[in-house]
Design a protein around this motif. Sequence first.
Motif: not given
Length: 236
Positions: A67-72, A74-75, A98-104
């Motif tokens: 994430p610190a290198e640009g991986f989002e 929450e998208q 919840p949104g992050a879990l949905i993306h996963i």
Amino acid sequence: MARRRMLALQNRPDAPRYLIEDMVEDVIERLDFLRFEPASALVIGDWTGELARNLAARGVKVTAVEPAEGFEEEQPFPFDGFDLIASLGTLDTLNDLPGALIHIRKALAPGGMMIASFLSAGCLPTLRDVMLSADGDQPAARMHPAVDVRSGGQLLQRTLFADPVIDQRPLRVSFRSLDRLVGDLRAQGCGNVLADHAPALGKQALERAREAFAAAGEDGRTVEKFEILTLSGWKR
């Protein structure tokens, strides 16, 4: 910002890594216990690279992101079809968990598995007490909110993971000083990520905090507790 600072501090030869090492070891043990052999995996947040190396040695095609290198998180993810997604030490700092879990889940292949570990409710009880003591009559929000076991289970149900498993384990570490604890937190990306930061402690308040931390221990060392929550589930 906290993770970028963490990556910089990890360049020091004595940088602490016990939290991420515990999470990586736990993922490996779970895979071995389940005898799950993914063909492809996405690893999020393991800045040591140890989990990716272990999986690659098993013949797994690994994609590692930070994430610190640009991986989002929450998208929507720019890739999908993974048999395994492991997220380590990042989800507790997001606004939209919840949104992050949905993306996963969407990035998993049918029959794929998620394992997500992060710091949870119950962490750092001594530090919380020390900060309350130092702040006196005007306590400040110095730690971001954390997820507990019950909320973790509800999140997995809400995001439609099958066969969810939720567990929490303590990790106890002893420290010679409050300053060493705070340094370890910063070096492992565990600092406060609230948008509105509390004011810094004044000299007198900081000294009260140091004294209270030392008084909470014995023989020159104070034990602090970290609580690691792990959420796992499948995409059916």
